[in-house]
Each structure stands twice: as C-alpha cells, then as structure tokens.
Design a protein around this motif. Sequence first.
Motif, short mmCIF file in Angstrom:
data_model
loop_
_atom_site.label_atom_id
_atom_site.label_comp_id
_atom_site.label_asym_id
_atom_site.label_seq_id
_atom_site.Cartn_x
_atom_site.Cartn_y
_atom_site.Cartn_z
N PRO A 29 0.73 -1.48 0.08
CA PRO A 29 -0.09 -0.05 -0.05
C PRO A 29 0.99 1.25 0.50
O PRO A 29 2.12 1.26 0.38
CB PRO A 29 -0.57 0.19 1.38
N ALA A 30 0.75 2.52 -0.96
CA ALA A 30 0.81 3.94 -0.13
C ALA A 30 1.04 4.15 0.92
O ALA A 30 0.39 3.78 2.06
CB ALA A 30 0.23 4.33 -1.45
N GLU A 31 1.75 4.62 1.19
CA GLU A 31 3.03 5.33 2.57
C GLU A 31 1.68 6.06 2.78
O GLU A 31 1.16 6.73 1.89
CB GLU A 31 3.76 6.25 2.43
N PRO A 32 1.04 6.02 4.03
CA PRO A 32 0.03 7.02 4.34
C PRO A 32 0.59 8.17 4.28
O PRO A 32 0.94 9.23 4.35
CB PRO A 32 -0.11 6.85 5.89
N LEU A 33 -0.79 10.14 4.52
CA LEU A 33 -0.24 11.23 3.78
C LEU A 33 0.34 11.88 5.21
O LEU A 33 1.27 12.45 5.14
CB LEU A 33 -1.13 11.81 4.26
N LYS A 34 0.14 11.41 6.33
CA LYS A 34 0.79 11.67 7.43
C LYS A 34 2.31 11.30 7.57
O LYS A 34 2.74 12.27 8.38
CB LYS A 34 -0.56 10.78 8.71
#
Length: 184
Positions: A29-34
């Motif tokens: 999965p893509a890295e979280p925006l936080k």
Amino acid sequence: MADEQDRDTLQHSTPADAAPPPADASFTPAEPLKNAGVDFTPEDTSATGSGNGNGSGSTLADAKQSARDYVAKGREQAADKARGFAEDGKAKATDALTQLSQMLTDAAGQVDEKLGAQYGQYARSAADRVQGFSSAIDQKSVEDLLDDARELVRKSPEVAVGLAAGVGFVLARLIGAAVDQRDA
C-alpha cells in the motif's frame, strides 16, 4: 479524417488486461499522508496577533457566526420585501375600495330613479361605509393592520374564518371570470 487517425492509434484491450492479478502477487500500500510531510494540525492562531483572538483561520465558531449573520441578513431582506409588497397591496386595496365607493355613489342615482329614494339611500349609505373603511385602511400602517387582524382572530376566530372563506370565494370568482374572459 480525425476519427480514422484516432481509431488507428487506439490500443485494443486483450482478455489478459481484464484478468485479476495472480494470488501470490505482493501488494504494497501507499505510504499514509501523515508520514508524507503534510501537517494536518490546525495552526495556533491566538499567538498571531490578529487582534480578535480568532486569527485568520476559519473555526467552527466563526462558521456558526457567519451562518447566523447570513440568516439574519436574509430575514431582514425578506421582511423588507414583504413590507414593500404589503404597502403596495394596501395602496391597491384602498384604490379599489375608493373606486367601489364611487361606483356605489354613481349607482345610487340610478337606484333612486328605478326603485325609489329609500333604496338609493341604502346605496349611498353603503358607499359612505366603504369610503370610511378605505380611509381607515389608508391611514393605518401595515403593522397596525396586521395587529388588528391578529386581534380579530383572537377575539372571534369564527368570524375570521368566515371572512377568509368569503374573500377566497370572491377571489376565486374574480380569477375564474378573468380566465374565462382571456380564453374568449
């Protein structure tokens, strides 16, 4: 000709394009925006020195106050328009009553000739009452007239309902006659 060029450059899909990935395919999965360097915490606006303590940011309290101001402004504008319409209606009503009074006065002479002076006097009396009513309406403000109407409904609701039914009947007849006249 452009359509032919577009058809030539289109890539047609194959059944392999629509097939799901194999079950053993790994998914990352893509890295979280936080964690992407974006800060979602609100700024501390009380230390900005903007003077009102709210800062330039839009807070919930600011939004609520803005909505209240907008609603209050809308109510004020609606009340002003309603007041203007009521004033126009009052002027038209007094003009119509004055014309009715004049018609009754004019008809009184004809009633004298055809039916007698006693009946002509009834027509004159009715004309005087209509003229007095017209003058009374003209001299009062719209707010005073509304207060009088509210008081009438409070004191005798059955009379108010009867008057409303009578006015509705007369308006329906007038509108029906106008429609019939327009269609003819």
